[in-house]
Design an enzyme around this catalytic site. Structure first.
Site, PDB file in Angstrom:
ATOM      1  N   SER B 176       0.840  -1.187   0.000  1.00  0.00           N
ATOM      2  CA  SER B 176       0.000   0.000   0.000  1.00  0.00           C
ATOM      3  C   SER B 176       0.886   1.253   0.000  1.00  0.00           C
ATOM      4  O   SER B 176       1.787   1.366  -0.819  1.00  0.00           O
ATOM      5  CB  SER B 176      -0.933  -0.053   1.209  1.00  0.00           C
ATOM      6  N   ARG B 245     -11.567   6.104   9.844  1.00  0.00           N
ATOM      7  CA  ARG B 245     -11.050   4.740   9.834  1.00  0.00           C
ATOM      8  C   ARG B 245     -12.099   3.732   9.323  1.00  0.00           C
ATOM      9  O   ARG B 245     -11.787   2.817   8.566  1.00  0.00           O
ATOM     10  CB  ARG B 245     -10.612   4.353  11.251  1.00  0.00           C
ATOM     11  N   ASP B 342      -8.544  -6.283  -4.914  1.00  0.00           N
ATOM     12  CA  ASP B 342      -8.141  -4.967  -4.387  1.00  0.00           C
ATOM     13  C   ASP B 342      -8.701  -3.870  -5.288  1.00  0.00           C
ATOM     14  O   ASP B 342      -8.392  -3.823  -6.469  1.00  0.00           O
ATOM     15  CB  ASP B 342      -6.604  -4.910  -4.359  1.00  0.00           C
ATOM     16  N   HIS B 375      -7.964  -5.060  -0.540  1.00  0.00           N
ATOM     17  CA  HIS B 375      -6.659  -4.443  -0.344  1.00  0.00           C
ATOM     18  C   HIS B 375      -5.924  -5.044   0.856  1.00  0.00           C
ATOM     19  O   HIS B 375      -4.714  -5.200   0.846  1.00  0.00           O
ATOM     20  CB  HIS B 375      -6.882  -2.937  -0.149  1.00  0.00           C
ATOM     21  N   ASP B 376      -6.703  -5.388   1.880  1.00  0.00           N
ATOM     22  CA  ASP B 376      -6.143  -5.993   3.092  1.00  0.00           C
ATOM     23  C   ASP B 376      -5.329  -7.253   2.816  1.00  0.00           C
ATOM     24  O   ASP B 376      -4.540  -7.686   3.650  1.00  0.00           O
ATOM     25  CB  ASP B 376      -7.280  -6.387   4.038  1.00  0.00           C
TER      26      ASP B 376
END
Lengths: 272, 402
Positions: B176, B245, B342, B375-376
């Protein structure tokens, strides 16, 4: 058409088989059914002499000079490129679709792009490579001609190896069995094969002719031995390996085509 | 509750853990030698907090720099021996963020490599940032802290390497925003990097990514407790930061992944109560993510770091807007890894970067890891990522070449 006029299936079979047999052994021209049957039984007992595993690799290695820039399309686990990089100091780049094979390339320190060749090679600049390899890959592509043309756009030379569907054992199997042939080189059944565009040596040579592509050198695998390509190999060769390049002028022709697209109107076709 | 806490961690005494860790702090910009940032701002004193694992070898050629992402920190592996003492209680619950990948005998093997990670400038984990005291005023910088960029971070990391006596890195690796730092390393210091792994990152954030960051900052800056960034510790815009967040966390998952993980299940299998509280499991999860984030992160730092992420564009910095030109600077071998689901740094963007490198004549590898984790995945798909890291940083080590 009346049923009675349809030639007997058996005769049809021997007609096709007779042609193949005669081409392989002139003494069999016009042989009677019994002789052909005997010959067939002999052939069925024998099978093609095994070729050295991945025989193409050794011949590709011979073709590629030290330090060349090499793109291997469908590079698998990167074994060939790894050896070329180690022994010939080539600058290698692979392209491969299978994630597991891509991982093996990374483990061998072979630069590899995970990509589908059928999506094209737009990412690569014209003439970036000295050699572009398509080893046992063309017949698996959805758009084989697009990839072959792209190969000669990004590379000065192309090296193509493929199973020849014109090989006589394949033809016999098809003629006698009436099923898609399953051979050592073509071990899949019709529904599970990755080979979705099977073709013959002659098909490829026809394409080369039409596309302005020159056969720089050719090799064929005949009865387990590799020899220079010759005229009757469409029947005899189990596999073939060709070194290709654009015919002189063909490149200009293509550039001309590009110029035409850009608005410069000239005559339609350069010189087929 | 089904939380990440079900994961089994290597305890500090495990032979596969780097054990108890202590961070180090070094003053890299001494007062009296002001340092100019890309934004034009000037810092007169900069401290950097960092951690290292393993040993630097005699030849000094086994160093690997790990680059952390937006909310990450220098605590990559092992258990923080000072978690209690330094008020970082969240570190009591779990080891460093990449403990599954970094350690003795792990993918990034600390018996072989000297692993370094430092906290970024402008963050909130010990390296100088907006919550630090400005030596000129004796007060917190707050928003008077100069704007920072990925380029600044990397130049500061290079100074850390100078301090550690490391001329050339065996490798850099990050995911990232960490992946963008890895790209920056390959372009800013082409002669100091041998191998570079870019995970789930591309040369710049998409418009969609910019949009999400903007909403996150909006939530923080419009929280009445934001007070122009000049709030007391612990009294800041917690609601805004939690909202930022929560929103960001959605971008780290995928539609499919969320469906698998939560579906439309109600919390504890209850019936709908027609209220506006936390009812669905996915709500509960996000609420938890927001709540735990404010315990460990700072709102001002969030503004600075997301801005650095927005601005990053290596084509601008190194190619006058031309990515191909920027790519020609690279000397390192590069491995770009994307993850199929992602959508923050989509595979197509990562692949395009790899193709640009290839066009520039660089040896490059590109891998798309199949995953539903969004994405994680760069943090969670540790098996695939670990395998790639170990084979790319130590080719031939695990396999006899054919």
């Amino acid at each position: 058409m009346k049923r009675s006029r349809v030639p007997d299936a058996c005769a049809l079979r021997y007609c096709a088989v007779g042609e193949i047999a005669a081409a392989l052994e002139p003494r069999l021209r016009n042989a009677d059914a019994e002789t052909l049957r005997r010959w067939l039984r002999e052939q069925a007992r024998s099978s093609a002499k095994a070729a050295p595993a991945r025989w193409q690799d050794a011949w590709i290695e011979r073709e590629i000079p030290a330090g060349a820039k090499v793109l291997d399309l469908g590079c698998g686990g990167g074994e060939l490129l790894s050896r070329l990089m180690r022994e010939k100091k080539v600058r290698g780049q692979g392209v491969e679709i299978d994630p597991a094979a891509v991982m093996r390339c990374v483990a061998l320190d072979v630069p590899v792009l995970q990509s589908d060749l059928d999506d094209g090679l737009q990412g690569f600049a014209d003439g970036r490579f000295d050699f572009v390899i398509l080893e046992e890959t063309v017949q698996t592509l959805r758009h084989p001609l697009r990839v072959l043309n792209e190969m000669l756009r990004v590379g000065r030379h192309g090296i193509v190896s493929f199973p020849n569907f014109g090989y006589w054992r394949v033809r016999l199997a098809l003629a006698l069995e009436g099923r898609m042939p399953v051979t050592e080189r073509l071990p899949y059944r019709w529904h599970d094969t990755p080979n979705i565009h099977l073709f013959t040596l002659r098909d490829l040579l026809d394409w080369a002719d039409e596309a302005g592509v020159r056969i720089v050198r050719g090799y064929s695998l005949v009865e387990g031995e590799v020899r220079p390509l010759s005229a009757e190999d469409n029947l005899r060769a189990e596999e073939a390996l060709l070194v290709l390049a654009r015919r002189r002028g063909a490149r200009k022709e293509r550039q001309g085509a590009a110029a035409r697209r850009a608005g410069d109107r000239r005559r339609e076709d350069g010189g087929r | 509750m089904k939380r990440a806490s079900q994961k089994k961690y290597d305890p500090p005494e495990s032979p596969r853990s780097v054990g108890w860790t202590k961070s180090q702090t070094v003053r890299l910009i001494p007062p009296g030698a002001p340092w100019r940032l890309e934004s034009g701002g000037v810092l007169r004193a900069v401290e950097v907090e960092y951690e290292t694992y393993g040993e630097l070898n005699r030849a000094r050629n086994n160093a690997v720099l790990v680059l952390h992402a937006l909310s990450g920190d220098a605590h990559v592996a092992g258990w923080d021996a000072e978690a209690e003492a330094r008020g970082r209680r969240w570190r009591l619950r779990k080891p460093g963020w990449w403990d599954e990948v970094v350690g003795p005998g792990k993918a990034l093997d600390t018996r072989r490599f000297f692993v370094i990670c430092s906290n970024v400038l402008g963050g909130c984990y010990g390296t100088t940032g907006p919550r630090s005291i400005n030596p000129e005023t004796g007060r917190r910088y707050g928003l008077s802290f100069p704007r920072v960029t990925v380029g600044d971070w990397v130049r500061l990391q290079a100074r850390l390497l100078d301090h550690l006596g490391i001329e050339r890195l065996h490798g850099v690796v990050g995911g990232s925003l960490g992946g963008q730092q890895a790209i920056e390393w390959a372009m800013a210091f082409p002669d100091r990097v041998e191998r570079c792994i870019v995970l789930a990152a591309s040369p710049r954030l998409s418009a969609q990514g910019l949009a999400f960051n903007a909403v996150g900052r909006f939530a923080i800056m419009n929280d009445p407790k934001f007070a122009g960034g000049d709030y007391e510790d612990g009294q800041g815009p917690n609601a805004g930061l939690a909202a930022a967040r929560m929103l960001a966390h959605i971008t780290y998952l995928s539609e499919k992944g969320m469906h698998h993980k939560f579906g439309r299940r109600l919390r504890n299998g209850r019936r709908a109560d027609f209220g506006f509280g936390v009812e669905f499991e996915v709500e509960s999860y996000l609420e938890y993510q927001g709540r735990t984030f404010v315990e460990r992160f700072d709102a001002d730092a969030y503004l600075y770091i997301t801005r650095a992420m927005d601005y990053y564009d290596c084509a601008e910095s190194w190619g006058g807007g031309d990515l191909a030109r920027a790519c020609r600077r690279v000397r390192a071998k590069i491995l770009v890894v994307s993850f199929s689901s992602d959508w923050l740094y989509p595979p197509a963007h990562c692949k395009e970067f790899a193709l640009q490198l290839c066009r520039a004549g660089k040896p490059v590898s590109y891998v798309e890891v199949p995953s539903t984790l969004g994405h994680d995945a760069f943090l969670v798909e540790t098996e695939a990522v670990g395998g790639l890291i170990s084979s790319f940083f130590a080719p031939g080590a695990s396999e006899v070449s054919a």
